[in-house]
Design a protein around this motif. Sequence first.
Motif, PDB file in Angstrom:
ATOM      1  N   THR A  58      45.211  41.086  50.653  1.00  0.00           N
ATOM      2  CA  THR A  58      44.506  39.866  49.845  1.00  0.00           C
ATOM      3  C   THR A  58      45.080  38.879  50.277  1.00  0.00           C
ATOM      4  OG1 THR A  58      45.488  40.657  48.115  1.00  0.00           O
ATOM      5  CG2 THR A  58      43.558  41.628  48.798  1.00  0.00           C
ATOM      6  N   ALA A 125      32.813  34.421  46.890  1.00  0.00           N
ATOM      7  CA  ALA A 125      34.135  34.661  47.826  1.00  0.00           C
ATOM      8  C   ALA A 125      32.518  34.968  48.779  1.00  0.00           C
ATOM      9  CB  ALA A 125      34.420  36.732  48.049  1.00  0.00           C
ATOM     10  N   ALA A 150      39.706  36.239  47.625  1.00  0.00           N
ATOM     11  CA  ALA A 150      38.667  35.280  48.741  1.00  0.00           C
ATOM     12  C   ALA A 150      38.484  33.680  47.909  1.00  0.00           C
ATOM     13  CB  ALA A 150      38.112  35.846  49.501  1.00  0.00           C
TER      14      ALA A 150
END
Length: 251
Positions: A58, A125, A150
């Motif tokens: 991430t 996302a 995202a």
Amino acid sequence: MYERPDVPKDSPHRNLIAVIVLVVVVVAIGVLVTTLWDLANANSVLGSNDLGSAVESTIPAEESIWDQAEATGLTATGDEIETVLFAVASDDSEGALATAYLAVLNNTQGTAKLLQFTSDEWIQAGEENLSVADWYAQRGAAGLASAISASAVVPVSHIVVMTQDGWDSFMTIASKGSSALQSQSRKLIKGITQTDMDAMELVDIAQRAVANGASSDSIAGVATNEVTDEEGTTRLQVDPAQLALAVGTLA
């Protein structure tokens, strides 16, 4: 009569002493077993490799943040941001997501705060658009972390999955100051069901967050926009640019 000195003499308190010693031994064994059980349970929920791999994925590339800044007309701060996603599940047998918090530590500015996502807010996302609750239900805490990252191009450095009682206990301990987090770390860990951090990392980041101002008073909701779909249903959609502003990657 001659009495040998190496033969123990009868004592009226001998049986009582033996009973007391036996009780002490039993209590000591009980404490040891309880301690080992607690440590075994703690170790089973700490340092999750799956969550560790999830958070590594991430962390956005610096180029992505600059691209987002250009697209939104904002500026990339370049600040060192560290975050912890707290996925708080209900205490019932279903364990559905009750709410989620993103603890944000801006190590460059020396500040910390808590951002709250309600379960009915939506996060887009890529091509997928789901409610916070559905991201968790379908993809788990790792999937929710990936969606947040995202959507707004913000890092999710760590993940902690907690029960509602565990979160309430954590906030109570945190309100007493950073030293309480150290002294009551065992109680803190009991409310956690899974995290990528070990005990030392968990206590360290919690202490730094509290020392830099994170508390129940610093909780702020994330910015959302009302969106009506083709069926006429209105929902609250998390605003990615505003989330990046709140986290501090953009200004």
